[in-house]
Enzyme design. Structure first.
Site, PDB file in Angstrom:
ATOM      1  N   HIS A  89       6.367 -10.501  -3.149  1.00 45.83           N
ATOM      2  CA  HIS A  89       5.376 -11.104  -4.045  1.00 45.83           C
ATOM      3  C   HIS A  89       3.982 -11.029  -3.430  1.00 45.83           C
ATOM      4  O   HIS A  89       3.008 -10.691  -4.127  1.00 45.83           O
ATOM      5  CB  HIS A  89       5.747 -12.562  -4.325  1.00 45.83           C
ATOM      6  CG  HIS A  89       4.713 -13.300  -5.119  1.00 45.83           C
ATOM      7  ND1 HIS A  89       4.676 -13.282  -6.496  1.00 45.83           N
ATOM      8  CD2 HIS A  89       3.664 -14.070  -4.719  1.00 45.83           C
ATOM      9  CE1 HIS A  89       3.657 -14.015  -6.913  1.00 45.83           C
ATOM     10  NE2 HIS A  89       3.029 -14.504  -5.858  1.00 45.83           N
ATOM     11  N   GLU A  90       3.884 -11.344  -2.137  1.00 38.44           N
ATOM     12  CA  GLU A  90       2.581 -11.263  -1.469  1.00 38.44           C
ATOM     13  C   GLU A  90       2.095  -9.818  -1.406  1.00 38.44           C
ATOM     14  O   GLU A  90       0.894  -9.552  -1.506  1.00 38.44           O
ATOM     15  CB  GLU A  90       2.656 -11.881  -0.075  1.00 38.44           C
ATOM     16  CG  GLU A  90       3.045 -13.354  -0.063  1.00 38.44           C
ATOM     17  CD  GLU A  90       2.190 -14.212  -0.990  1.00 38.44           C
ATOM     18  OE1 GLU A  90       0.991 -13.901  -1.146  1.00 38.44           O
ATOM     19  OE2 GLU A  90       2.720 -15.170  -1.571  1.00 38.44           O
TER      20      GLU A  90
ATOM     21  N   HIS B 174       0.193  -8.923  -4.438  1.00 41.87           N
ATOM     22  CA  HIS B 174      -1.241  -9.230  -4.414  1.00 41.87           C
ATOM     23  C   HIS B 174      -2.026  -8.139  -3.681  1.00 41.87           C
ATOM     24  O   HIS B 174      -3.143  -7.797  -4.084  1.00 41.87           O
ATOM     25  CB  HIS B 174      -1.476 -10.576  -3.733  1.00 41.87           C
ATOM     26  CG  HIS B 174      -1.014 -11.748  -4.547  1.00 41.87           C
ATOM     27  ND1 HIS B 174      -1.370 -11.930  -5.864  1.00 41.87           N
ATOM     28  CD2 HIS B 174      -0.211 -12.803  -4.223  1.00 41.87           C
ATOM     29  CE1 HIS B 174      -0.823 -13.050  -6.320  1.00 41.87           C
ATOM     30  NE2 HIS B 174      -0.114 -13.589  -5.352  1.00 41.87           N
TER      31      HIS B 174
ATOM     32  N   HIS C  12      -5.004  -5.849  -5.207  1.00 40.26           N
ATOM     33  CA  HIS C  12      -6.287  -5.665  -4.529  1.00 40.26           C
ATOM     34  C   HIS C  12      -6.615  -4.184  -4.381  1.00 40.26           C
ATOM     35  O   HIS C  12      -7.749  -3.746  -4.647  1.00 40.26           O
ATOM     36  CB  HIS C  12      -6.247  -6.343  -3.159  1.00 40.26           C
ATOM     37  CG  HIS C  12      -7.566  -6.401  -2.471  1.00 40.26           C
ATOM     38  ND1 HIS C  12      -7.710  -6.562  -1.119  1.00 40.26           N
ATOM     39  CD2 HIS C  12      -8.835  -6.290  -2.954  1.00 40.26           C
ATOM     40  CE1 HIS C  12      -8.983  -6.573  -0.799  1.00 40.26           C
ATOM     41  NE2 HIS C  12      -9.686  -6.409  -1.893  1.00 40.26           N
TER      42      HIS C  12
END
Length: 234
Positions: A101-102, A105, A109
């Site tokens: 999940h991270e 991100h 980005h």
């Protein structure tokens, strides 16, 4: 001046707090449940994150271990993916899901995902509004003159910034989970059954953001009910 802490609208704050508590309990319970399931690949959260990042052509994001439980986060300013003690070296499907999940991100980005850019730009505005909203409202109540309604409306507007930030966060988090599950499948890190288990962890985590947004909206509603109809000569 009404007593602003205990009044007939306080039930809105209580409802918001209960919603957040239930969501937090659920994510912790779900994470604990699937932390007991070791992934068939045997990869740790950090290893899975590294594979996803490199497979996506991302080599300028460093992975760090941070203390705490479920304190995982991606820092776009420093390009660091920070994994908590319960995720970094764990081989569970829950840990791999959170790490992925991270990574979601980080992928956002790298691809210039607009909602993430908007959320990052809105952080200082939301912090400013959250910090000043109540002081401005209280000053407006104390003055009780022609400036009162201006300050009260300004306080409501400032608090609205914090609420808007919570709403902007929702599509960012949902999209990160979608990207995570896609990468876990494409890279063969988890099997289909494991993906189903990980999906439950990510869904529970997503509910905490929904709960935070709902709580913020209820608090804004309370502020409007308390102060929005006041007049300078009340």
């Amino acid at each position: 001046m009404p007593f602003i802490y205990w009044d007939s609208t306080y039930f809105l704050v209580i409802i918001g707090a209960v919603i957040c508590m239930i969501a937090s309990a659920r994510v912790n319970s779900t994470f604990r449940t699937y932390s007991a399931y070791r992934s068939m690949s045997g990869m740790t959260g950090a290893q899975a994150a590294e594979r996803i990042l490199h497979a996506s052509g991302i080599y300028d994001v460093s992975i760090h271990r941070v203390s705490g439980n479920l304190t995982d986060h991606y820092n776009p300013a420093q390009k660091t993916l920070n994994l908590s003690d319960s995720v970094c070296n764990s081989t569970s499907v829950a840990a791999i899901g959170v790490a992925a999940h991270e990574c979601g991100h980080a992928l956002q980005h790298a691809k210039g995902y607009v909602p993430l850019k908007l959320r990052s730009a809105f952080v200082p505005i939301a912090n400013f509004g959250s910090a000043l909203a109540w002081p401005v409202l209280i000053v407006g109540l104390i003055l009780n003159n022609r400036s009162s309604m201006f300050l009260i409306h300004l306080g409501i507007l400032l608090f609205s910034f914090a609420v808007l930030f919570q709403l902007i966060t929702l599509p960012v988090e949902f999209d990160a989970s979608r990207r995570a599950l896609l990468q876990l499948r494409q890279q063969g890190i988890l099997g289909e059954q494991e993906l189903g288990q990980t999906r439950k962890v990510l869904k529970a985590a997503a509910l905490t953001y929904v709960a935070s947004a709902a709580s913020a909206i209820l608090q804004l509603l309370r502020i409007i009910l308390l102060f929005g109809g006041r007049r300078s000569d009340d």
